[in-house]
Design a protein around this motif. Structure first.
Motif, PDB file in Angstrom:
ATOM      1  N   PRO A 190     -34.568  94.367 -52.260  1.00 49.59           N
ATOM      2  CA  PRO A 190     -36.002  94.298 -51.968  1.00 49.59           C
ATOM      3  C   PRO A 190     -36.455  92.870 -51.691  1.00 49.59           C
ATOM      4  CG  PRO A 190     -35.633  94.511 -54.321  1.00 49.59           C
ATOM      5  CD  PRO A 190     -34.285  94.610 -53.671  1.00 49.59           C
ATOM      6  N   TYR A 191     -36.336  92.450 -50.452  1.00 45.16           N
ATOM      7  CA  TYR A 191     -36.694  91.074 -50.115  1.00 45.16           C
ATOM      8  C   TYR A 191     -38.159  90.787 -50.394  1.00 45.16           C
ATOM      9  CZ  TYR A 191     -37.984  93.672 -45.906  1.00 45.16           C
ATOM     10  OH  TYR A 191     -38.508  94.600 -45.042  1.00 45.16           O
ATOM     11  N   VAL A 192     -39.005  91.865 -50.369  1.00 44.09           N
ATOM     12  CA  VAL A 192     -40.416  91.674 -50.684  1.00 44.09           C
ATOM     13  C   VAL A 192     -40.574  91.195 -52.128  1.00 44.09           C
ATOM     14  CG1 VAL A 192     -42.653  92.836 -50.873  1.00 44.09           C
ATOM     15  CG2 VAL A 192     -41.094  93.395 -49.000  1.00 44.09           C
ATOM     16  N   LEU A 193     -39.672  91.627 -52.995  1.00 47.08           N
ATOM     17  CA  LEU A 193     -39.729  91.201 -54.396  1.00 47.08           C
ATOM     18  C   LEU A 193     -39.574  89.687 -54.498  1.00 47.08           C
ATOM     19  CD1 LEU A 193     -39.799  91.940 -57.428  1.00 47.08           C
ATOM     20  CD2 LEU A 193     -37.330  92.284 -57.307  1.00 47.08           C
ATOM     21  N   ASP A 194     -38.676  89.131 -53.717  1.00 49.97           N
ATOM     22  CA  ASP A 194     -38.469  87.681 -53.746  1.00 49.97           C
ATOM     23  C   ASP A 194     -39.627  86.931 -53.083  1.00 49.97           C
ATOM     24  OD1 ASP A 194     -36.068  88.076 -55.019  1.00 49.97           O
ATOM     25  OD2 ASP A 194     -34.909  88.083 -53.156  1.00 49.97           O
ATOM     26  N   GLU A 195     -40.179  87.533 -52.039  1.00 52.99           N
ATOM     27  CA  GLU A 195     -41.194  86.820 -51.258  1.00 52.99           C
ATOM     28  C   GLU A 195     -42.612  86.986 -51.813  1.00 52.99           C
ATOM     29  OE1 GLU A 195     -40.782  88.269 -47.336  1.00 52.99           O
ATOM     30  OE2 GLU A 195     -38.800  87.413 -47.010  1.00 52.99           O
ATOM     31  N   ALA A 196     -42.958  88.201 -52.256  1.00 52.39           N
ATOM     32  CA  ALA A 196     -44.353  88.484 -52.653  1.00 52.39           C
ATOM     33  C   ALA A 196     -44.510  88.862 -54.109  1.00 52.39           C
ATOM     34  CB  ALA A 196     -44.915  89.591 -51.764  1.00 52.39           C
ATOM     35  N   GLY A 197     -43.436  89.115 -54.827  1.00 53.44           N
ATOM     36  CA  GLY A 197     -43.548  89.416 -56.241  1.00 53.44           C
ATOM     37  C   GLY A 197     -43.401  90.892 -56.570  1.00 53.44           C
ATOM     38  N   LEU A 198     -43.360  91.170 -57.866  1.00 54.70           N
ATOM     39  CA  LEU A 198     -43.065  92.514 -58.355  1.00 54.70           C
ATOM     40  C   LEU A 198     -44.144  93.525 -57.979  1.00 54.70           C
ATOM     41  CD1 LEU A 198     -41.265  94.379 -60.067  1.00 54.70           C
ATOM     42  CD2 LEU A 198     -42.546  93.639 -62.082  1.00 54.70           C
TER      43      LEU A 198
ATOM     44  N   PRO B 220     -46.403  86.393 -62.406  1.00 58.30           N
ATOM     45  CA  PRO B 220     -45.356  85.387 -62.163  1.00 58.30           C
ATOM     46  C   PRO B 220     -43.982  86.033 -62.254  1.00 58.30           C
ATOM     47  CG  PRO B 220     -46.275  85.164 -64.376  1.00 58.30           C
ATOM     48  CD  PRO B 220     -47.146  86.150 -63.662  1.00 58.30           C
ATOM     49  N   ALA B 221     -43.027  85.414 -61.615  1.00 61.95           N
ATOM     50  CA  ALA B 221     -41.667  85.958 -61.623  1.00 61.95           C
ATOM     51  C   ALA B 221     -41.158  86.052 -63.052  1.00 61.95           C
ATOM     52  CB  ALA B 221     -40.742  85.083 -60.786  1.00 61.95           C
ATOM     53  N   GLY B 222     -40.549  87.194 -63.386  1.00 60.59           N
ATOM     54  CA  GLY B 222     -40.004  87.419 -64.719  1.00 60.59           C
ATOM     55  C   GLY B 222     -38.507  87.591 -64.676  1.00 60.59           C
ATOM     56  N   PRO B 223     -37.828  87.449 -65.811  1.00 58.13           N
ATOM     57  CA  PRO B 223     -36.360  87.531 -65.827  1.00 58.13           C
ATOM     58  C   PRO B 223     -35.820  88.926 -65.547  1.00 58.13           C
ATOM     59  CG  PRO B 223     -37.229  87.375 -68.062  1.00 58.13           C
ATOM     60  CD  PRO B 223     -38.388  87.146 -67.138  1.00 58.13           C
ATOM     61  N   HIS B 224     -36.670  89.956 -65.719  1.00 55.42           N
ATOM     62  CA  HIS B 224     -36.192  91.320 -65.529  1.00 55.42           C
ATOM     63  C   HIS B 224     -36.967  92.057 -64.439  1.00 55.42           C
ATOM     64  CE1 HIS B 224     -33.818  90.664 -69.099  1.00 55.42           C
ATOM     65  NE2 HIS B 224     -34.885  90.477 -69.837  1.00 55.42           N
ATOM     66  N   ASP B 225     -37.532  91.305 -63.505  1.00 50.29           N
ATOM     67  CA  ASP B 225     -38.317  91.942 -62.436  1.00 50.29           C
ATOM     68  C   ASP B 225     -37.450  92.860 -61.580  1.00 50.29           C
ATOM     69  OD1 ASP B 225     -40.546  90.716 -63.337  1.00 50.29           O
ATOM     70  OD2 ASP B 225     -40.802  89.352 -61.639  1.00 50.29           O
ATOM     71  N   ARG B 226     -36.231  92.443 -61.284  1.00 46.84           N
ATOM     72  CA  ARG B 226     -35.370  93.277 -60.456  1.00 46.84           C
ATOM     73  C   ARG B 226     -35.045  94.589 -61.166  1.00 46.84           C
ATOM     74  NH1 ARG B 226     -33.483  91.679 -56.017  1.00 46.84           N
ATOM     75  NH2 ARG B 226     -33.832  89.503 -56.581  1.00 46.84           N
TER      76      ARG B 226
ATOM     77  N   GLY C 292     -43.961  91.596 -73.880  1.00 53.90           N
ATOM     78  CA  GLY C 292     -43.214  91.430 -72.645  1.00 53.90           C
ATOM     79  C   GLY C 292     -43.931  92.077 -71.474  1.00 53.90           C
ATOM     80  N   ARG C 293     -43.182  92.456 -70.473  1.00 55.63           N
ATOM     81  CA  ARG C 293     -43.740  93.041 -69.251  1.00 55.63           C
ATOM     82  C   ARG C 293     -43.602  94.559 -69.301  1.00 55.63           C
ATOM     83  NH1 ARG C 293     -43.083  89.692 -63.898  1.00 55.63           N
ATOM     84  NH2 ARG C 293     -44.573  88.530 -65.200  1.00 55.63           N
TER      85      ARG C 293
ATOM     86  N   PRO D 185     -38.443  92.507 -72.400  1.00 54.93           N
ATOM     87  CA  PRO D 185     -38.862  91.220 -72.976  1.00 54.93           C
ATOM     88  C   PRO D 185     -39.204  90.207 -71.903  1.00 54.93           C
ATOM     89  CG  PRO D 185     -36.492  91.543 -73.223  1.00 54.93           C
ATOM     90  CD  PRO D 185     -37.054  92.838 -72.726  1.00 54.93           C
ATOM     91  N   GLY D 186     -40.084  89.278 -72.271  1.00 54.28           N
ATOM     92  CA  GLY D 186     -40.500  88.252 -71.316  1.00 54.28           C
ATOM     93  C   GLY D 186     -39.489  87.154 -71.146  1.00 54.28           C
ATOM     94  N   GLU D 187     -38.542  87.068 -72.070  1.00 58.45           N
ATOM     95  CA  GLU D 187     -37.510  86.047 -71.997  1.00 58.45           C
ATOM     96  C   GLU D 187     -36.149  86.696 -72.142  1.00 58.45           C
ATOM     97  OE1 GLU D 187     -38.226  83.181 -74.987  1.00 58.45           O
ATOM     98  OE2 GLU D 187     -40.114  82.472 -74.145  1.00 58.45           O
ATOM     99  N   VAL D 188     -35.164  86.110 -71.543  1.00 58.21           N
ATOM    100  CA  VAL D 188     -33.789  86.591 -71.671  1.00 58.21           C
ATOM    101  C   VAL D 188     -33.253  86.158 -73.014  1.00 58.21           C
ATOM    102  CG1 VAL D 188     -31.458  86.534 -70.721  1.00 58.21           C
ATOM    103  CG2 VAL D 188     -33.443  86.449 -69.198  1.00 58.21           C
TER     104      VAL D 188
END
Length: 388
Positions: free
Chosen positions: A248-256, A283-289, A321-322, A379-382
């Motif tokens: 999902p390139y949109v995830l990298d470019e525009a966010g979750l 904001p970008a999160g560690p588990h967005d993907r 977390g998210r 979680p918000g952090e890894v």
């Protein structure tokens, strides 16, 4: 938010607290039985009043630990009260040599289930010391050898329970390490899968898709090739869909939020339902993907099976977390059917749950309300990898 290893350890400790609470009921019964059998040494109502108070404490403590976990410090206080109660009751019964002093042997056993060898050793030493002190204060009319034999038996029990505590603690540490390894392995698998998806998407985009685009431009210059041109453009659209599904390139470019909204709109078209996506840009999160993949899996299931008219997707950050929430007003999920699908090899939801829990998250599926509501928290952090 805790990791699966931390939750497992907390579960072990909660089970230990409940086991100890059950043993406390046995201790109360043992004190009552031995006090009744040794009535010639148990004088007055003081013994029975103290025993009744200790029994009330046992009931209250059992209620407490079954409702919520207690801290190690609170558990130590309870163990100290156990030892104090047995000592007081032994003194009221006449001291060393009386039947109620047999109850001392239960105290080290109760401490052994707390997965803390140092605590078990301390309780064992304190129990032996209280037994000897009780005998010394009362100066019972009993042979010293008998008291010494009882003290030796109590010491053997204390050593045995200490060794049991060591074994249980080592097993808990080993299980926690294995779970931590599983967490790390899950994270590595997810990363490897993401890298492979990205590589395949880039290959399709940079080679196959570009070739089709060039062919489409050449067809535009020809007359009478409308059918071929339409087929070619349909192929281009399909490849673009595959590229987006793989990476999902949109995830990298525009966010979750934007990426999930795009997936939701596609699923709405496929399933013919209205969709609402709630959430401000995050904001970008560690588990967005991972959350994106979960959203895609859930929305695909809704489109295929739910027969819903409206679906709501919500994304937001919180103290834990998210959170991703997907709710529909469809026909719901029959858990017996879900179990049957799992037995037949359809492991989509099971795999999704395992991935979420593998990073220390939570996956909740609610089918009690009309439709289905799924809540996923990560979680918000890894979490750090042990030993790293």
């Amino acid at each position: 938010m805790s990791t699966p290893a931390e939750r497992a350890l907390a579960q072990f400790q909660a089970e230990a607290s409940r086991t100890t609470s059950l043993l406390r009921f046995g201790l109360v019964v043992l004190l009552g039985v031995t006090g009744g059998l040794d009535q010639n040494r148990v004088e007055g109502l003081a013994f029975w009043l103290v025993l009744a108070g200790y029994g009330a404490f046992a009931v209250g403590w059992f209620t407490k630990v079954t409702r919520r976990p207690v801290s190690p410090t609170t558990g130590l206080i309870a163990t100290s009260l156990d030892l104090l109660a047995v000592t007081v009751l032994s003194l009221l019964a006449g001291g060393g040599g009386t039947l109620p002093t047999l109850s001392y042997v239960v105290i080290p056993v109760m401490a052994a289930f707390r997965y803390r060898p140092a605590l078990s050793a301390g309780v064992g030493i304190a129990t032996i010391g209280s037994f000897v002190l009780t005998a010394a204060i009362e100066r019972p009319a009993i042979e010293t050898t008998t008291l010494a034999a009882e003290a030796v038996v109590l010491a053997i029990v204390a050593v045995a329970t200490f060794l049991l505590s060591v074994v249980l603690a080592r097993r808990a540490v080993r299980i926690r390490a294995l779970l931590a390894d599983a967490d790390a392995l899950t994270a590595q698998v997810l990363d490897a899968e993401a890298r492979e998806r990205r590589r395949l998407a880039e290959d399709l985009h940079d080679h196959a898709l570009q070739t089709l685009l060039v062919a489409g431009q050449e067809l535009d210059e020809l007359d009478g090739a409308e059918a071929a041109d339409e087929a070619l453009r349909a192929g281009i659209r399909e490849i673009r869909e595959v590229v987006f599904a793989l990476h999902p390139y949109v995830l990298d470019e525009a966010g979750l939020v934007v990426a999930v909204r795009r997936v939701a709109e596609r699923a709405a078209t496929q399933g013919r339902f209205a969709v609402t996506v709630e959430g401000q840009p995050l904001p970008a999160g560690p588990h967005d993907r991972l959350l994106f993949g979960v959203a895609r899996e859930l929305l695909t299931n809704v489109a295929k099976h739910a027969k819903a008219e409206h679906v709501t997707v919500a994304l937001h950050d919180g103290p834990e977390g998210r959170t991703l929430e997907v709710a529909d007003d469809g026909i719901g999920i029959d858990r017996s059917v879900l179990a049957g699908r799992l037995a037949d090899g359809h492991i989509g939801l099971a795999s999704t749950r395992a991935r979420v829990e593998g990073v220390g998250g939570r996956f909740t599926l609610d089918t009690t309300t009309p439709g289905t509501r799924t809540v996923v928290r990560v979680p918000g952090e890894v979490p750090p990898v042990p030993g790293a």
